[in-house]
Design an enzyme around this catalytic site. Structure first.
Site, PDB file in Angstrom:
ATOM      1  N   ALA A 174      -7.271  30.236  19.658  1.00  0.00           N
ATOM      2  CA  ALA A 174      -7.466  30.962  18.399  1.00  0.00           C
ATOM      3  C   ALA A 174      -7.681  30.005  17.240  1.00  0.00           C
ATOM      4  CB  ALA A 174      -6.257  31.861  18.127  1.00  0.00           C
ATOM      5  N   ASP A 175      -6.911  28.942  17.185  1.00  0.00           N
ATOM      6  CA  ASP A 175      -7.076  27.972  16.105  1.00  0.00           C
ATOM      7  C   ASP A 175      -8.452  27.327  16.149  1.00  0.00           C
ATOM      8  OD1 ASP A 175      -4.668  27.754  14.458  1.00  0.00           O
ATOM      9  OD2 ASP A 175      -3.653  27.226  16.301  1.00  0.00           O
ATOM     10  N   TYR A 176      -8.891  26.952  17.337  1.00  0.00           N
ATOM     11  CA  TYR A 176     -10.180  26.285  17.442  1.00  0.00           C
ATOM     12  C   TYR A 176     -11.311  27.220  17.032  1.00  0.00           C
ATOM     13  CZ  TYR A 176     -13.978  23.354  18.979  1.00  0.00           C
ATOM     14  OH  TYR A 176     -15.118  22.592  18.986  1.00  0.00           O
TER      15      TYR A 176
END
Length: 386
Positions: free
Chosen positions: A170-172
């Site tokens: 999700a962060d990427y």
């Protein structure tokens, strides 16, 4: 960077942890001048994560997503520091933040305040679930976004336990969506002369990643799970595992059987079409697994590839980092040694023939550039903008 893609772009980066810093590092790799604004004494949360730390106590987690940046340590409760930050905003092209919804507004650095200082500012906001709505108050974190977006519930086999994805998916993805939003806003600014606010969230990025699965439910009320296809999977060989994708061929089962030296199972009624293969998946894959265990991985990879089937070895990160393709693609970036640390990171995945990516700055120490940056702001130093 005179020959870089974004060499005149100035970014003021208030973000921390992963999604925001990843976005700003991606832009910094392409030449943007990124100034990271951090809390005195502690800085970005990831500076203290670990072990491991280097000789100066810096965490590798932080270093991995903060190369090519400068760091200023400012107490934003101080009127003097706030004045300095506002001067930096007035001369910046982009402001990036990923605090919880409302935090920047309460500090007097929300979009409206920044736009009053600089109508050309592109103001990029990253959140966990959105700036408003029922979950806006909730802290954004990768695993939570996996769980609440439906990603965590998607499994190749219903018998497998629920688990988190081991990479910060999700962060990427949200970081890359932030990069897209910033660049799109800068393109529009070329026409309009004005900046704008762009917003991304971990939650929305996870939903967007499942666009095919969602469309199937929304329009056909059916589930699709690419990891659960009957002719695909991870199989243990006599020594190491491989992955097989039995698709994109007229009769992939026939070719798999030829590779595994099995009778042509596609001639049997129970495996004659995809529907029947799904119905008898456990039985079918049981036969595959029994055959794969009889020979080493390289043996089976050669036979599968001879049938033009999609297959690959399953490798761990230590293997991947020294893989000939990784080396050929120049995907490990090395920077100058500093303070006893030899910096080696995954490089930018973006290759531009006329704008090479280099490590011009090693990850900054907390507040390393405070005096330098504040002197520039006080002197009213300006540079051309793209």
């Amino acid at each position: 960077m005179a020959d870089s893609a974004l060499g005149k772009l100035r970014i003021l980066d208030f973000s921390r942890v992963l999604a925001g810093p990843l976005a700003t590092m991606t832009l910094a790799d392409l030449g943007a001048e990124v100034t990271k604004v951090e809390r005195p004494g502690s800085g970005d949360d990831t500076r203290s994560w670990g072990p491991p730390h280097d000789e100066a106590g810096e965490a590798t987690y932080f270093q991995a997503v903060n190369r090519n940046k400068r760091s200023v340590a400012l107490d934003l409760r101080s009127a003097e520091s706030m004045a300095a930050v506002k001067a930096l905003i007035a001369g910046a092209d982009v402001v990036v933040t990923n605090f919880r919804a409302g935090v920047m507004d309460r500090m007097g650095l929300g979009y409206d305040a920044c736009r009053a200082l600089n109508p050309r500012i592109v103001y990029a906001v990253g959140t966990g679930f959105g700036e408003s709505g029922p979950y806006a108050h909730k802290g954004g974190q990768d695993v939570l976004a996996q769980a609440m977006s439906g990603v965590m519930a998607r499994k190749a086999d219903p018998s497998h336990p629920m688990a988190t994805y081991a990479t910060a998916l999700a962060d990427y993805s949200a970081g890359m969506h932030m990069v897209q939003g910033i660049l799109l806003a800068l393109l529009q600014r070329e026409r309009s002369g004005e900046g704008q606010k762009i917003s991304v969230s971990l939650y929305n990025s996870m939903l967007a990643m499942q666009m095919q699965e969602a469309a199937m439910i929304l329009m056909r009320d059916k589930e699709v799970n690419w990891a659960a296809m009957p002719l695909s999977g991870v199989f243990e060989c006599a020594d190491h595992p491989l992955v097989l994708v039995g698709a994109f061929k007229a009769n992939p089962l026939r070719d798999i059987c030829a590779a595994l030296e099995l009778p042509d199972l596609s001639l049997e009624a129970r495996f004659a079409n995809l529907e029947q293969q799904f119905a008898h998946k456990a039985e079918l894959q049981g036969m595959f697994r029994e055959r794969f265990r009889t020979q080493p991985r390289d043996h089976w990879l050669a036979r599968l590839e001879a049938q033009d089937l999609l297959c690959a070895p399953v490798r761990d990160m230590r293997e991947v980092l020294v893989d000939p393709q990784t080396v050929h693609n120049a995907m490990v970036m090395e920077g100058p040694a500093a303070g006893g640390t030899q910096y080696r990171f995954i490089a930018s995945p973006i290759t531009m023939s006329a704008a090479p990516v280099t490590m011009s700055r090693v990850p900054p120490r907390l507040g390393e550039h405070t005096d330098e940056v504040l002197a520039e702001a006080a002197a009213g130093k300006t540079r051309g903008r793209p």
